[in-house]
Design an enzyme around this catalytic site. Structure first.
Site, PDB file in Angstrom:
ATOM      1  CG  HIS A 276     120.812 106.300 -30.678  1.00 36.45           C
ATOM      2  ND1 HIS A 276     122.020 106.850 -30.415  1.00 36.45           N
ATOM      3  CD2 HIS A 276     119.924 107.327 -30.670  1.00 36.45           C
ATOM      4  CE1 HIS A 276     121.884 108.165 -30.261  1.00 36.45           C
ATOM      5  NE2 HIS A 276     120.626 108.479 -30.423  1.00 36.45           N
ATOM      6  CD  GLU A 341     115.511 108.895 -24.968  1.00 33.01           C
ATOM      7  OE1 GLU A 341     115.425 107.974 -25.801  1.00 33.01           O
ATOM      8  OE2 GLU A 341     116.594 109.362 -24.584  1.00 33.01           O
ATOM      9  CG  HIS A 342     113.429 111.425 -28.064  1.00 31.10           C
ATOM     10  ND1 HIS A 342     114.265 110.329 -28.122  1.00 31.10           N
ATOM     11  CD2 HIS A 342     114.173 112.438 -27.561  1.00 31.10           C
ATOM     12  CE1 HIS A 342     115.460 110.661 -27.683  1.00 31.10           C
ATOM     13  NE2 HIS A 342     115.439 111.929 -27.319  1.00 31.10           N
ATOM     14  CG  ASP A 375     119.252 113.869 -30.202  1.00 32.79           C
ATOM     15  OD1 ASP A 375     118.670 113.681 -29.121  1.00 32.79           O
ATOM     16  OD2 ASP A 375     119.194 113.074 -31.154  1.00 32.79           O
ATOM     17  CG  HIS A 434     110.908 113.488  19.689  1.00 28.83           C
ATOM     18  ND1 HIS A 434     111.741 112.439  19.933  1.00 28.83           N
ATOM     19  CD2 HIS A 434     110.982 113.721  18.361  1.00 28.83           C
ATOM     20  CE1 HIS A 434     112.288 112.039  18.800  1.00 28.83           C
ATOM     21  NE2 HIS A 434     111.843 112.818  17.823  1.00 28.83           N
TER      22      HIS A 434
HETATM   23  P1  NAD Z   1     131.475 103.737 -23.079  1.00 29.76           P
HETATM   24  O1  NAD Z   1     132.537 104.642 -22.597  1.00 29.76           O
HETATM   25  O2  NAD Z   1     130.188 103.744 -22.376  1.00 29.76           O
HETATM   26  O3  NAD Z   1     132.006 102.222 -23.101  1.00 29.76           O
HETATM   27  C1  NAD Z   1     133.321 101.933 -23.465  1.00 29.76           C
HETATM   28  C2  NAD Z   1     134.109 101.487 -22.231  1.00 29.76           C
HETATM   29  O4  NAD Z   1     133.593 100.227 -21.783  1.00 29.76           O
HETATM   30  C3  NAD Z   1     135.563 101.299 -22.568  1.00 29.76           C
HETATM   31  O5  NAD Z   1     136.351 101.717 -21.488  1.00 29.76           O
HETATM   32  C4  NAD Z   1     135.630  99.793 -22.769  1.00 29.76           C
HETATM   33  O6  NAD Z   1     136.908  99.287 -22.562  1.00 29.76           O
HETATM   34  C5  NAD Z   1     134.682  99.329 -21.699  1.00 29.76           C
HETATM   35  N1  NAD Z   1     134.312  97.925 -21.871  1.00 29.76           N
HETATM   36  C6  NAD Z   1     134.150  97.240 -23.026  1.00 29.76           C
HETATM   37  N2  NAD Z   1     133.908  95.936 -22.763  1.00 29.76           N
HETATM   38  C7  NAD Z   1     133.936  95.799 -21.426  1.00 29.76           C
HETATM   39  C8  NAD Z   1     133.761  94.676 -20.539  1.00 29.76           C
HETATM   40  N3  NAD Z   1     133.526  93.462 -21.005  1.00 29.76           N
HETATM   41  N4  NAD Z   1     133.859  94.889 -19.208  1.00 29.76           N
HETATM   42  C9  NAD Z   1     134.091  96.136 -18.716  1.00 29.76           C
HETATM   43  N5  NAD Z   1     134.275  97.225 -19.517  1.00 29.76           N
HETATM   44  C10 NAD Z   1     134.191  97.051 -20.849  1.00 29.76           C
HETATM   45  O7  NAD Z   1     131.324 104.140 -24.610  1.00 29.76           O
HETATM   46  P2  NAD Z   1     130.591 103.463 -25.824  1.00 29.76           P
HETATM   47  O8  NAD Z   1     131.172 102.143 -26.100  1.00 29.76           O
HETATM   48  O9  NAD Z   1     130.594 104.472 -26.888  1.00 29.76           O
HETATM   49  O10 NAD Z   1     129.106 103.229 -25.328  1.00 29.76           O
HETATM   50  C11 NAD Z   1     128.258 104.314 -25.142  1.00 29.76           C
HETATM   51  C12 NAD Z   1     126.940 103.797 -24.627  1.00 29.76           C
HETATM   52  O11 NAD Z   1     126.208 104.883 -24.094  1.00 29.76           O
HETATM   53  C13 NAD Z   1     126.095 103.136 -25.698  1.00 29.76           C
HETATM   54  O12 NAD Z   1     125.538 101.976 -25.137  1.00 29.76           O
HETATM   55  C14 NAD Z   1     125.008 104.177 -25.963  1.00 29.76           C
HETATM   56  O13 NAD Z   1     123.774 103.601 -26.339  1.00 29.76           O
HETATM   57  C15 NAD Z   1     124.902 104.838 -24.615  1.00 29.76           C
HETATM   58  N6  NAD Z   1     124.430 106.221 -24.728  1.00 29.76           N
HETATM   59  C16 NAD Z   1     123.218 106.483 -24.191  1.00 29.76           C
HETATM   60  C17 NAD Z   1     122.719 107.773 -24.224  1.00 29.76           C
HETATM   61  C18 NAD Z   1     121.382 108.072 -23.602  1.00 29.76           C
HETATM   62  O14 NAD Z   1     121.089 109.242 -23.368  1.00 29.76           O
HETATM   63  N7  NAD Z   1     120.582 107.069 -23.318  1.00 29.76           N
HETATM   64  C19 NAD Z   1     123.448 108.796 -24.818  1.00 29.76           C
HETATM   65  C20 NAD Z   1     124.697 108.488 -25.346  1.00 29.76           C
HETATM   66  C21 NAD Z   1     125.187 107.183 -25.282  1.00 29.76           C
END
Ligand code: NAD
Length: 447
Positions: A276, A341-342, A375, A434
């Site tokens: 991840h 978490e898990h 998941d 009151h």
């Molecule tokens: P995301 O949608 O969270 O991030 C992408 C967005 O962020 C886009 O719009 C991009 O343009 C923007 N972005 C990039 N750089 C930027 C900056 N400098 N300033 C502002 N915005 C910016 O999608 P992703 O990239 O796939 O990230 C997903 C995140 O979610 C990962 O960090 C992942 O670890 C996390 N996640 C966590 C869980 C959980 O349950 N803990 C589950 C799924 C995903």
């Protein structure tokens, strides 16, 4: 492969482990000021700010007209005439049914306590009116986080939330991944907006010309998304601040079962979280040095073959740990300190060990319950507390989309019996008005 090897003979060994793992909490990036600026801008400029940020970061040429995904596009995605896509949608439908059935068991009813004097007290459980769900972009739309949409939308629907709006960053061509569109259609969601990051979270909280404000925002995202949610607490409700993933496994060598094969399974489970994120944590705790050695060998063998081996290798180097303990009681005690978490219990009698587990987001019992079944498919929610917050927090669920109102209906007999005590209590706190609010009723009843 580098992987940390610790001994944990007793609880005194915890402080060194805790200090090392605490480094996962702070990735060393200061995004707060950047996100504050984005929030202020969206509040002032609305849709224009969303279009400008989306054009700059995700889709050159993006305009406000492209924000709302037409409802017809959602239905069209679900009806796509492609056998592989439809077979995938069948899997998604089955997962959705399991998730829905599990969350239906979480529904809390309103309740009432009638009293002998005719008074009634109770608790009214009501869904929030409107929810906003963030669905991460997933590497520019290449790896759509379909399961995120299911895990957030279904509990909200089971809670009875009437309106659900989904936001997700568009791909370079301005569209969203067809699996996300089809899954939204499958769930009956009609409001989907092609915008992401902190500006989409701000739009859900404040509202813009196109997006009406919501009461609760849920869904994982990158650091900008998580920071925006954190800064908006109080304006709206949020699910939780999701940190990097983590898995802890308590394992023992079980006589009669193949140690090498089981080690391969456990290493695969550790890698399922290590892939991840470099800040993810993968920890295996065991009284058996032989088992830990076999897990280490398997990590080495399997990691190189993974498409995301670079991320997994970095994670294992910094936060992959094999910990030897004297016995399973000590293993449970150490796991409770991690509050992971898990948590997997790969031991001969996992149900007996379960009684010693106090803190974990989700617990997976036995050799045949690998973490990814949770998941995607088993039914429980995969949005779980991380970074030790399982000490006080729970999995995302129906409750996150409900609020409870206390209900009190006291009778004249109640006021007669207890009015003096209530008035005295109020005067102890210096609150004369009151006291009089109670006394005036009793006086009027008496006259
Ligand atoms: P995301 O949608 O969270 O991030 C992408 C967005 O962020 C886009 O719009 C991009 O343009 C923007 N972005 C990039 N750089 C930027 C900056 N400098 N300033 C502002 N915005 C910016 O999608 P992703 O990239 O796939 O990230 C997903 C995140 O979610 C990962 O960090 C992942 O670890 C996390 N996640 C966590 C869980 C959980 O349950 N803990 C589950 C799924 C995903």
């Amino acid at each position: 492969m580098a992987c940390i090897r610790w001994q944990y003979p007793d609880p005194d060994s915890w402080s060194a482990i805790a200090a090392h793992m605490a480094q996962r909490k702070d990735p060393g990036l200061d995004v707060v000021s950047v996100v504050r600026e984005i929030l202020t801008r969206v509040r002032a400029e609305g849709d224009a700010a969303l279009a400008d940020c989306t054009a700059r970061f995700d889709c050159p040429g993006f305009t406000t007209a492209m924000l709302k995904v037409p409802t017809a596009s959602l239905a069209a995605a679900l009806a796509t005439d492609d056998a592989t896509f439809q077979a995938d949608m069948d899997i998604i439908k089955e997962a959705a049914a399991n998730i829905r059935a599990y969350h239906q068991a979480q529904v809390q009813q309103s309740w009432w306590r009638p009293h002998a004097d005719g008074s009634i007290t109770g608790q009214l459980v009501r869904p929030v009116d409107r929810v906003g769900l963030y669905v991460p972009g997933g590497q520019g739309g290449e790896t759509p986080l379909i399961s995120s949409l299911l895990m957030n939308a279904i509990p909200a629907q089971v809670a009875g939330v009437a309106e659900i709006a989904v936001v997700s960053p568009p791909r370079k061509d301005g569209t969203l991944n067809p699996y996300i569109l089809a899954t939204a259609a499958l769930l009956g969601i009609e409001e989907v907006y092609a915008t992401g990051s902190a500006w989409a979270v701000a739009a859900l909280a404040y509202g813009t010309q196109s997006i009406r404000p919501v009461d609760v925002i849920a869904g994982p995202g990158n650091l900008y998304v998580a920071t925006a949610k954190q800064l908006l607490i109080g304006e709206i409700g949020i699910d939780m601040i999701a940190g990097p993933s983590e898995i802890c496994i308590i394992a023992e060598d079980i006589p009669g079962r193949d140690l090498t094969r089981r080690a391969a399974w456990l290493a695969a489970d550790m890698l399922s979280q290590a892939e991840h994120d470099a800040l993810a944590a993968a920890v295996c705790i065991s009284p058996s040095a032989a088992l830990l050695d076999a897990v280490r060998a398997e990590l080495e063998r399997q990691c190189q073959a993974l498409p995301r081996h670079e991320i997994a290798t970095r994670c294992l180097k910094d936060f992959g740990a094999l910990v030897q303990v004297p016995d399973l009681d000590t293993a449970a005690e150490l796991s409770n300190r991690f509050a992971p978490e898990h948590l997997e219990l790969a031991v001969a009698d996992p149900w007996a060990l379960l009684g010693k587990i106090r803190h974990a987001g989700a617990i997976f019992l036995g050799d045949h319950t690998p973490e990814p079944v949770g998941d995607y498919f088993a039914g429980p929610n995969h949005v779980l507390p991380t970074l030790g917050t399982a000490r006080f927090a729970s999995a995302l669920g129906v409750d996150n989309f409900c609020k409870k109102s206390s209900v009190i209906a006291t009778s004249p007999a109640f006021l007669q019996a207890h009015g003096d005590k209530i008035a005295r209590f109020a005067r102890l706190e210096g609150l004369e008005a009151h006291a009089r609010a109670v006394e005036c009723r009793n006086k009027d009843q008496a006259s």
